[in-house]
Scaffold this motif. Sequence first.
Motif, PDB file in Angstrom:
ATOM      1  N   GLU A 226       3.904   1.286  -1.055  1.00 50.87           N
ATOM      2  CA  GLU A 226       4.322   1.511  -2.524  1.00 50.87           C
ATOM      3  C   GLU A 226       3.752   1.657  -3.764  1.00 50.87           C
ATOM      4  OE1 GLU A 226       7.899   2.330  -3.222  1.00 50.87           O
ATOM      5  OE2 GLU A 226       8.420   2.286  -0.694  1.00 50.87           O
ATOM      6  N   LEU A 227       3.086   1.194  -3.928  1.00 51.47           N
ATOM      7  CA  LEU A 227       1.456   0.261  -4.739  1.00 51.47           C
ATOM      8  C   LEU A 227       2.408  -0.129  -5.667  1.00 51.47           C
ATOM      9  CD1 LEU A 227       0.740   4.074  -5.034  1.00 51.47           C
ATOM     10  CD2 LEU A 227      -0.188   3.067  -4.063  1.00 51.47           C
ATOM     11  N   GLU A 228       3.294  -1.377  -5.198  1.00 48.17           N
ATOM     12  CA  GLU A 228       3.151  -2.371  -6.132  1.00 48.17           C
ATOM     13  C   GLU A 228       3.587  -3.557  -5.495  1.00 48.17           C
ATOM     14  OE1 GLU A 228       5.259  -4.403  -8.149  1.00 48.17           O
ATOM     15  OE2 GLU A 228       5.857  -2.225  -9.050  1.00 48.17           O
ATOM     16  N   HIS A 229       2.859  -3.981  -6.392  1.00 49.11           N
ATOM     17  CA  HIS A 229       2.197  -5.455  -5.546  1.00 49.11           C
ATOM     18  C   HIS A 229       3.182  -6.945  -5.309  1.00 49.11           C
ATOM     19  CE1 HIS A 229       1.684  -7.069  -9.598  1.00 49.11           C
ATOM     20  NE2 HIS A 229       1.295  -7.215  -9.219  1.00 49.11           N
TER      21      HIS A 229
ATOM     22  N   ASN B 232       1.081  -1.208  -0.623  1.00 48.87           N
ATOM     23  CA  ASN B 232      -0.294  -0.066  -0.030  1.00 48.87           C
ATOM     24  C   ASN B 232       0.762   1.075   0.149  1.00 48.87           C
ATOM     25  OD1 ASN B 232      -2.041  -1.369  -0.150  1.00 48.87           O
ATOM     26  ND2 ASN B 232      -2.409  -1.530   1.739  1.00 48.87           N
TER      27      ASN B 232
END
Length: 119
Positions: free
Chosen positions: A66-69, A64
Motif C-alpha cells: 500500500e506504500l502506507e506506514h 509495502n
Amino acid sequence: MPVRITLGAPRFKLPYTLTHSVRELAPKKAYFGKPLPEFTAAYRADLDRLGPARIAERLREIVNVELEHRLVLLCFEDLSDSAQWCHRRVFAAWWQDATGDEVRELGPTMGPYEQGRLL
C-alpha cells in the motif's frame, strides 16, 4: 490503512473498504467466548507462538503493498461501552511487553475509522 484482525467480516456496513486482513491476529474460536482471564492467557500464548518478528513481517507486507506506514488494526467491539472488551487491547499489551512499543487506541473523534480502533 484499515486492516481487519478478525475471523469474520463485520456484520454492518463500513464507511471504508477493508482490503487487508491479518487472520493470524484473530483469536481462535476455541477460546473466543471464554472469560477475559482465560481468553487473555490463550490469546497471548498464540501470540507468543507467532512471535513479534513474524507479526511485524506480516504487517510490513501490507505497508509495502500500500506504500502506507500507518495501519489501523480493526475489530469491531465498541470500547466506549465499559461492558465490552476486545482482543485489540490484549494484543496491544502483549506487543508492548514483547517489543517495548506502545500501541495507541483511536477514539471515535481521532480519525476516519470510527467503527474500528487503531492498533
